[in-house]
Structures are given as structure tokens and as C-alpha cells.
Design a protein around this motif. Structure first.
Motif, PDB file in Angstrom:
ATOM      1  N   PHE A 441       6.658 -12.499  12.076  1.00  0.00           N
ATOM      2  CA  PHE A 441       5.147 -13.038  11.962  1.00  0.00           C
ATOM      3  C   PHE A 441       4.040 -12.450  11.708  1.00  0.00           C
ATOM      4  O   PHE A 441       3.219 -12.691  11.048  1.00  0.00           O
ATOM      5  CB  PHE A 441       5.003 -13.542  13.661  1.00  0.00           C
ATOM      6  CG  PHE A 441       3.892 -14.059  14.034  1.00  0.00           C
ATOM      7  CD1 PHE A 441       3.584 -15.409  13.848  1.00  0.00           C
ATOM      8  CD2 PHE A 441       2.840 -13.191  14.429  1.00  0.00           C
ATOM      9  CE1 PHE A 441       2.303 -16.042  14.042  1.00  0.00           C
ATOM     10  CE2 PHE A 441       1.427 -13.799  14.837  1.00  0.00           C
ATOM     11  CZ  PHE A 441       1.312 -15.156  14.845  1.00  0.00           C
ATOM     12  N   ASP A 443       4.186  -9.990   9.395  1.00  0.00           N
ATOM     13  CA  ASP A 443       4.078  -9.831   8.006  1.00  0.00           C
ATOM     14  C   ASP A 443       3.709 -11.255   7.062  1.00  0.00           C
ATOM     15  O   ASP A 443       2.882 -11.018   6.385  1.00  0.00           O
ATOM     16  CB  ASP A 443       5.411  -9.589   7.508  1.00  0.00           C
ATOM     17  CG  ASP A 443       6.123  -8.052   7.974  1.00  0.00           C
ATOM     18  OD1 ASP A 443       5.301  -7.420   8.344  1.00  0.00           O
ATOM     19  OD2 ASP A 443       7.342  -7.824   7.832  1.00  0.00           O
ATOM     20  N   TRP A 446       0.293 -12.933  10.332  1.00  0.00           N
ATOM     21  CA  TRP A 446      -0.716 -12.036  11.194  1.00  0.00           C
ATOM     22  C   TRP A 446      -1.578 -11.262  10.010  1.00  0.00           C
ATOM     23  O   TRP A 446      -2.739 -11.350   9.725  1.00  0.00           O
ATOM     24  CB  TRP A 446      -0.133 -11.198  12.089  1.00  0.00           C
ATOM     25  CG  TRP A 446      -1.198 -10.340  12.883  1.00  0.00           C
ATOM     26  CD1 TRP A 446      -1.556  -9.051  12.853  1.00  0.00           C
ATOM     27  CD2 TRP A 446      -1.942 -10.811  14.112  1.00  0.00           C
ATOM     28  NE1 TRP A 446      -2.689  -8.844  13.700  1.00  0.00           N
ATOM     29  CE2 TRP A 446      -2.889  -9.645  14.527  1.00  0.00           C
ATOM     30  CE3 TRP A 446      -1.717 -11.949  14.911  1.00  0.00           C
ATOM     31  CZ2 TRP A 446      -3.470  -9.608  15.518  1.00  0.00           C
ATOM     32  CZ3 TRP A 446      -2.676 -11.990  16.195  1.00  0.00           C
ATOM     33  CH2 TRP A 446      -3.500 -10.923  16.502  1.00  0.00           C
ATOM     34  N   VAL A 447      -0.900 -10.642   8.965  1.00  0.00           N
ATOM     35  CA  VAL A 447      -1.483  -9.877   8.059  1.00  0.00           C
ATOM     36  C   VAL A 447      -2.287 -10.756   7.150  1.00  0.00           C
ATOM     37  O   VAL A 447      -3.545 -10.534   7.021  1.00  0.00           O
ATOM     38  CB  VAL A 447      -0.459  -9.159   7.279  1.00  0.00           C
ATOM     39  CG1 VAL A 447      -0.859  -8.225   6.106  1.00  0.00           C
ATOM     40  CG2 VAL A 447       0.271  -7.772   8.087  1.00  0.00           C
ATOM     41  N   LEU A 562      -3.337  -1.613  18.403  1.00  0.00           N
ATOM     42  CA  LEU A 562      -2.037  -1.451  17.945  1.00  0.00           C
ATOM     43  C   LEU A 562      -1.599  -0.035  17.895  1.00  0.00           C
ATOM     44  O   LEU A 562      -0.558   0.687  18.103  1.00  0.00           O
ATOM     45  CB  LEU A 562      -2.149  -2.249  16.769  1.00  0.00           C
ATOM     46  CG  LEU A 562      -0.615  -2.159  15.819  1.00  0.00           C
ATOM     47  CD1 LEU A 562       0.205  -3.204  16.382  1.00  0.00           C
ATOM     48  CD2 LEU A 562      -0.665  -1.997  14.470  1.00  0.00           C
TER      49      LEU A 562
HETATM   50  C1  LIG Z   1       0.157  -8.746  16.307  1.00  0.00           C
HETATM   51  C2  LIG Z   1       1.391  -8.342  15.631  1.00  0.00           C
HETATM   52  C3  LIG Z   1       2.144  -9.471  15.298  1.00  0.00           C
HETATM   53  C4  LIG Z   1       1.860  -7.062  15.273  1.00  0.00           C
HETATM   54  C5  LIG Z   1       2.684  -6.601  14.155  1.00  0.00           C
HETATM   55  C6  LIG Z   1       2.340  -5.616  13.580  1.00  0.00           C
HETATM   56  C7  LIG Z   1       2.403  -5.675  12.046  1.00  0.00           C
HETATM   57  C8  LIG Z   1       1.392  -6.553  11.711  1.00  0.00           C
HETATM   58  C9  LIG Z   1       2.255  -4.249  11.576  1.00  0.00           C
HETATM   59  C10 LIG Z   1       3.205  -3.249  12.044  1.00  0.00           C
HETATM   60  C11 LIG Z   1       3.213  -2.260  10.909  1.00  0.00           C
HETATM   61  C12 LIG Z   1       2.781  -2.873   9.935  1.00  0.00           C
HETATM   62  C13 LIG Z   1       2.325  -2.157   8.740  1.00  0.00           C
HETATM   63  C14 LIG Z   1       1.597  -2.654   7.579  1.00  0.00           C
HETATM   64  C15 LIG Z   1       1.110  -3.904   7.832  1.00  0.00           C
HETATM   65  C16 LIG Z   1       0.987  -4.428   8.973  1.00  0.00           C
HETATM   66  C17 LIG Z   1       2.506  -3.959  10.089  1.00  0.00           C
HETATM   67  C18 LIG Z   1       3.350  -5.121   9.341  1.00  0.00           C
HETATM   68  C19 LIG Z   1       1.251  -1.934   6.419  1.00  0.00           C
HETATM   69  C20 LIG Z   1       2.266  -2.409   5.455  1.00  0.00           C
HETATM   70  C21 LIG Z   1       0.061  -2.183   5.710  1.00  0.00           C
HETATM   71  C22 LIG Z   1      -0.532  -1.324   4.464  1.00  0.00           C
HETATM   72  C23 LIG Z   1      -0.186   0.151   4.642  1.00  0.00           C
HETATM   73  O1  LIG Z   1      -0.506   0.920   3.605  1.00  0.00           O
HETATM   74  C24 LIG Z   1       1.024   0.357   5.110  1.00  0.00           C
HETATM   75  C25 LIG Z   1       2.237   0.265   4.147  1.00  0.00           C
HETATM   76  C26 LIG Z   1       1.312   2.045   5.661  1.00  0.00           C
HETATM   77  C27 LIG Z   1       1.481  -0.168   6.515  1.00  0.00           C
HETATM   78  C28 LIG Z   1       2.717  -0.072   7.065  1.00  0.00           C
HETATM   79  C29 LIG Z   1       2.899  -0.666   8.538  1.00  0.00           C
END
Ligand SMILES: CC(C)=CCC[C@@H](C)[C@H]1CC=C2C3=C(CC[C@@]21C)[C@@]1(C)CC[C@H](O)C(C)(C)[C@@H]1CC3
Ligand SMILES: NC(=O)C1=CN([C@@H]2O[C@H](COP(=O)(O)OP(=O)(O)OC[C@H]3O[C@@H](n4cnc5c(N)ncnc54)[C@H](OP(=O)(O)O)[C@@H]3O)[C@@H](O)[C@H]2O)C=CC1
Length: 598
Positions: A441, A443, A446-447, A562
């Protein structure tokens, strides 16, 4: 040893100092005055342990060994955790390649030699805090001045035949990879446990819906929250679902193309290293070309704005289906394939948190793909669509200045992560998290749909921030990005090759796992320097939207929460894994994110 519980030659379980891990050891002697046992590990390492750190083997639950589908998943009896702990210097190089931490161990799949007895398991978790904070500054300085102190804390004595382990480090690592025992560390339930998981399962989708509806209001003030709900059927649009599926499939196609580098992941519990196709930047370029071609052929990207809720709903459906698939297939997975804490036994908790560590369909890594491709690139595509919608709605010849800043900053962030895609392989999610609803969810919904809230807000709410505010935003973005990139790359480089000459100036603390902890450079300033950089960038993304409403600050508020939570999870997990070495790190680097403040 008249008053000792155990006699010379007895096989017992000895706790590794500062951790919750127990290894099988043999008693050599007992000192009645200090009530300490001298014990020897199977590899010949001798150690003095307090009486309370010695337990009967029979008091450990040797759970039955589970089936293993991979030949690489053999377990054997324990060697000492000190096996690869060599020296405390600026490098503990060879040791670094030892297999991953006990955090990846499965409670139901204990190895034979290294175990945590159920009663002790959670005790170790809280230890770190007592060493944290300003009071330890003096100690920290002493540690920094003399990192060799770290080693003496373990009080290791090595047998003569092991005296020059560096010489045979390659062979040693090879063996360790094959023989590392599964440390049976029970991971405490996270996110509020079982009740919490149910709450988050319901709350997160509802929250996204409310926030998006709020952003669509003419006056999105808090006084107008919650916004009126539309009829549920208006959220469903098969065309939107088709587009979402097309986007994901297109990204999947780019991901599997034999273009770009094949990178090694970090060693798994079995010692095996998975390969990842790190062609993210290529995917970004190809996506740009495809979208440009679609626009040339008449596609109207403002559709993204007019169907924002429908696209979000479609992505939500895909994330639910994906989570159900992930949960179902994880039921067939061998316990070795599950993430630590991914097997609580509670269906809803496990569904939410994710069970399998690296779910793959013939080499197609679902977690890595979802984290890095459709959502991140989708976020950029959405931003472009919103910039066009702003021009259309406000009759502008070009996107507004705040819009340009926001989407350029965020594009830089995404392109940077794709350019440095390999570095993601040493982050917490890739290393330790199971893939379940939370990440699916996160990825896919939410993102892309909440990280673009600033741009979505700007479409309907023009702002004219002052020049100093815009300048501050640019400054914060640059400084934040510099800290973020440098610190992430430093750790990634160190985890991949601790002997890298570019890191020769850095100090590190060796740990019982064989891996070391950086204690100078960026990771000597604060314990999460990458979070600091990320937070500064988050601030930079909100400033151009002004202070009239809270909505454009949604990302900063959520992200701060977070990262605070992630920081505390990393602390607990590293405490379990590294024990007293982590405590030493916390003493040496007392601040977590903001130097001198927190
Ligand atoms: C509220 C909810 C559903 C939280 C879930 C958490 C995820 C949205 C995040 C957990 C770690 C993430 C990372 C990134 C995006 C958000 C999520 C998936 C990221 C890919 C963003 C871009 C950065 O450069 C990153 C690659 C370091 C990063 C990695 C962690
Ligand atoms: N934009 C977004 O939505 C999000 C962005 N992020 C960003 O992603 C990046 C990665 O974050 P995250 O995965 O949470 O955390 P880290 O990249 O900091 O990874 C934590 C791991 O790093 C290792 N580590 C910690 N301290 C040290 C040290 N001193 N020396 C060597 N290794 C160390 C440990 O792993 P081990 O020892 O096991 O190797 C630890 O578990 C950050 O920049 C963060 O801001 C994160 C979440 C969401």
C-alpha cells in the motif's frame, strides 16, 4: 569449583555480552570471588561470563528444524559470535562480509547453537536508552578518542591457532556464510501489535481518501475537516484501473529488460546473495520517452488531476490484491524465507506487516520492484499531470514558481534514488522488512498519491510565497540533499566493501556479528544522518506552498513521525543484533537525528 552450578567441561549456553543471544559454550573454570565463568566457544574463543549469563542447555527450546527449500539454508552448530570480530580500528574489514544479523532469524526456526531463551528475549531491547543522552558525552569523547576500548569490553581471548584470522578471512567468511546459526530472537510486535495492525489496515486507506477529498475542497482549512464523502461508486473507474495496470506492467517490463547492472544484495541468512537488476535510471528515461510519445499522440495528462480519486482507488485495489497474493504465497514459503517478526501467528498482523522477506517470481523481486519503480515514477508522472492541470485551471502559460520548485525538488529526489538504486539494497526495508500490505500500500498508493499532495494542493490553491521563503526552500533542498546522499552512500559503500580506500579515514566499532558500525564520518555526527537530510528536503517541499493550510505539510508531519518510529525500530533491532557494540555506538554518538538537540 565447589560452589559453581556448572563444572569444568560442562556444555552450557552462554549469553553473548550485551545481547540476547546465547551460544553453546564449554566451561573451563569458575572464579568464586567474581562469580565468573571462563568459557570456550566451539571455535576456540574464550570469554569470561557472569554467572547469570550462563544457562542450562535444557532450558532452551530447541524447536524442530523446519523444511528448507534451498540448499543454501543449512544450519549448523554455533561458532562463536566473535569468530569474525577481529580488531577495533578504523576498519574491521574482512569481518564486514559476514552474514546478516540475527534480526533475520525466525523464532520458529532456531538454529542449534545460538538461541535466545524465551524469558530473556525482550529484556535486551531496552538497554540502549540508559546509555543515551547528554550525560554520556564525556564517555563518548573517551570512546571516540580511543576506539580500541570497544574491543576490550568483550574481553575476548583467542586461541593460538586463531591468532591471525585475517590471513584466512576469505575462507572464514565462506564458512560462516554456510554455518551461521539462526539466532532465535523473538521480535516484539510493532505498530501497536495485533489491534494496531487492524487499526492501520482500516485507517490508512480511509486517511488517504479523506486527505485527497480535503485537498479538493475550495477551502481546505481544518475547520472543514472531514470533507463530505462522495458516493462510493464514484470512486470506481475501470478505465483508471486499466491505466494503473498498464503503468505497472510497463514498469515491470522495463525492470526485466536485460539492460543495466545486476547488483548484489546483502548476504542473506544462508549466506546467499540475491541479484537485483538496478536499471532504475534507464526505467526513468524510458518512462519519460513513453509519456512524451503518449502526449504527442494526444494523451491528456490533466486526466490525472480530474481522476485523481479513481486512480488512487484503482491503485488501492491493486495493492490489496497484491497483499493477498503475498500473504497466500508466504504460507507456502519455508520459515527461512520469512522476515524476522513476520510470523506472529496472527493473520491480520502478518498480512499487514508482511511475512516473506524477498518474495520473488523467478528472479523478479516484488518488494524491490514495488518500492523503486511504479510508485516512485508514478509520483513524478502525477506531478507533471498536476502541473499541466494547474496551468489549465489557472490559465497560466507555465506552471507557477512554487509548482516548479516542488516538482523539480521531488523529481531530483526520485531520480537520485534511481541513479543510486544499489544503495537501497542496504536500507532497512530491503534488509529486514517482510513484504505485506504496509509496503504494498505504501509503495503503490501512499507514495504516489500523498507525496504529490503539495502539487495537488497548488492546482486549486495558488500561493505567492515571498522571495526569502523561496530562497530558504532552495537552500534547504540543496543542504538536505547533500547530507542525505553523502550519508546514504557512505553507509552503503561501507556495508558493501569495508576495505574501500575511500573510507580508509573512517573509524568503526566491530560487533559480534562480524559486521562493524561506522562511528565517524556522517554516522559519527548523528545516528541517522540520512534522516536529517531527508527531513530538511521535506521542509523544502512544503515551504513554497505557504503556511495558509496544513495539507501541503502533510508529508513533513507524516515523515517526521515515520522516521522517529523507524529510528526507534532500528535502535531496538540493532540492540538485539549488536548488543554492547550498539550501546557503545550510542554512547559515542549520543544524538539520533539533530546534532546537539535530539
Ligand atoms: C504510512 C505507510 C503506508 C507507510 C509505509 C512506508 C513506505 C511508504 C516507505 C517505507 C520506506 C520507504 C522508502 C522510500 C519510499 C517510501 C517507503 C516505501 C524510498 C523509496 C523513497 C526514495 C528514497 O530515495 C529511498 C530510496 C531512500 C526510499 C527508501 C525507503
Ligand atoms: N521518503 C520516504 O518516504 C522515506 C525515505 N526513507 C529514507 O530512506 C533511507 C534509508 O532509511 P532506513 O532504511 O530507515 O535506514 P538506514 O538506511 O539508516 O538503515 C538502517 C540500517 O543501517 C545500518 N546501520 C545503522 N547504523 C549504522 C552505522 N553506524 N554503521 C553502519 N551501518 C549502520 C543497520 O543495518 P545493518 O547493520 O543490519 O546493516 C541499520 O539497520 C533514509 O535516507 C531515509 O530517510 C525512509 C523511509 C521513507
Amino acid at each position: 569449583m565447589p560452589t559453581s552450578r556448572f563444572q569444568r567441561g560442562d556444555s552450557v549456553m552462554g549469553r553473548w555480552p550485551g545481547s540476547s543471544l546465547y551460544y553453546e559454550v564449554k566451561v573451563l573454570s569458575f572464579d568464586g570471588a567474581s562469580r565468573q565463568y571462563t568459557v570456550v566457544y566451539k571455535d576456540g574463543t574464550e570469554l569470561e561470563l557472569k554467572e547469570q549469563d550462563i544457562m542450562n542447555i535444557s532450558s532452551f527450546q530447541h524447536r524442530s528444524r523446519s523444511r528448507s527449500r534451498s540448499p543454501g539454508r543449512r544450519r549448523s552448530r554455533s561458532r562463536s559470535p566473535a569468530r569474525t570480530t577481529r580488531r577495533s580500528s578504523s576498519r574491521s574489514a574482512a569481518a564486514e562480509k559476514a552474514p546478516p544479523s540475527s534480526r533475520e532469524a525466525k523464532p520458529k526456526d532456531s538454529g542449534e547453537g545460538c538461541l535466545s531463551p524465551p524469558p530473556q528475549v525482550n529484556k535486551g531491547n531496552g538497554n540502549s536508552s540508559k546509555h543515551e543522552g547528554k550525560d554520556n558525552n564525556a564517555e563518548s569523547k573517551r570512546s571516540e578518542a580511543d576506539p580500541d576500548r570497544n574491543q576490550t569490553r568483550y574481553n575476548l581471548r583467542r586461541r593460538k591457532e586463531d591468532a591471525a584470522p585475517e590471513a584466512k578471512s576469505g575462507e572464514l567468511q565462506q564458512k560462516r556464510s554456510e554455518e551461521v546459526p539462526a539466532a532465535s530472537v523473538l521480535v516484539p510486535l510493532d505498530y501497536g501489535g495485533k489491534i494496531g495492525a487492524v487499526f492501520w489496515l482500516l485507517f490508512l486507506p480511509v486517511w488517504v481518501l479523506l486527505v485527497l477529498l480535503q485537498a479538493g475542497l475550495k477551502d481546505p482549512s481544518l475547520t472543514n475537516f472531514p470533507p463530505p464523502l462522495p458516493p462510493l461508486e464514484s470512486l470506481w473507474d475501470p478505465h483508471a484501473l486499466g491505466l494503473v495496470l498498464l503503468w505497472i506492467l510497463f514498469q515491470a517490463l522495463l525492470y526485466i529488460l536485460p539492460v543495466g547492472k545486476l547488483s548484489d544484495g546483502m548476504p542473506l541468512h544462508s549466506g546467499q546473495r540475491l541479484k537485483y537488476r538496478t536499471n532504475g535510471f534507464f526505467a526513468a528515461a524510458a518512462s519519460l520517452a513513453a509519456v512524451a510519445a503518449a502526449v504527442y499522440l494526444g494523451a491528456d495528462l490533466t486526466y490525472i488531476h480530474s481522476h485523481f480519486l479513481q486512480l488512487a482507488t484503482a491503485s488501492f485495489l491493486v495493492s490489496v490484491l497484491l497483499s493477498v497474493f503475498l500473504y497466500t504465497r508466504s504460507r507456502l514459503a519455508a520459515p527461512e524465507e520469512l522476515a524476522a517478526g513476520g510470523n506472529s501467528g496472527n493473520v491480520l498482523y502478518d498480512f499487514f506487516k508482511g511475512r516473506e522477506l524477498n518474495p520473488r517470481l523467478r528472479g523478479f523481486d516484488l518488494k524491490f520492484f514495488c518500492e523503486m519503480r511504479p510508485g516512485l515514477l508514478g509520483w513524478c508522472l502525477i506531478n507533471v499531470g498536476l502541473a499541466l492541470a494547474e496551468m489549465k485551471q489557472q490559465g497560466l502559460p507555465a506552471p507557477s514558481c512554487p509548482m516548479v520548485l516542488v516538482i523539480v525538488f521531488q523529481l531530483l529526489y526520485v531520480l537520485d534514488s534511481l541513479w543510486n538504486e544499489e544503495a537501497v539494497l542496504t536500507t532497512m526495508d530491503l534488509l529486514h522488512e517482510g513484504f505485506g500490505f504496509m509496503l504494498a500500500f505504501g509503495d503503490l498508493v501512499w507514495v504516489p498519491f500523498t507525496y504529490s499532495l503539495q502539487a495537488y494542493y497548488l492546482v486549486g490553491h495558488p500561493t505567492s510565497p515571498s522571495t526569502p521563503l523561496l530562497a530558504a526552500s532552495v537552500g534547504l533542498q540543496l543542504v538536505g540533499y547533500y547530507i542525505f546522499r553523502k550519508s546514504n552512500s557512505e553507509k552503503n559503500r561501507f556495508r558493501r566493501d569495508p576495505t574501500d580506500p575511500q573510507l580508509a579515514h573512517l573509524k568503526s566499532i566491530p560487533t559480534a556479528t562480524g559486521r562493524s558500525l561506522l562511528v565517524s564520518g556522517w554516522w559519527g555526527v548523528v545516528r541517522h544522518p540520512n534522516y536529517l537530510g531527508d527531513l530538511l528536503m521535506a521542509l523544502a517541499w512544503s515551504l513554497p506552498c505557504g503556511l495558509s493550510h496544513l495539507l501541503p505539510w502533510h508529508y513533513l508531519i507524516y515523515f517526521s513521525a515515520l522516521l522517529l518510529h523507524r529510528g526507534s525500530r532500528i535502535t531496538s533491532a540493532c540492540m538485539r543484533t549488536y548488543g554492547s557494540a550498539w550501546e557503545e555506538y550510542c554512547r559515542t554518538v549520543p544524538y539520533r537525528i539533530v546534532p546537539g538537540v535530539y
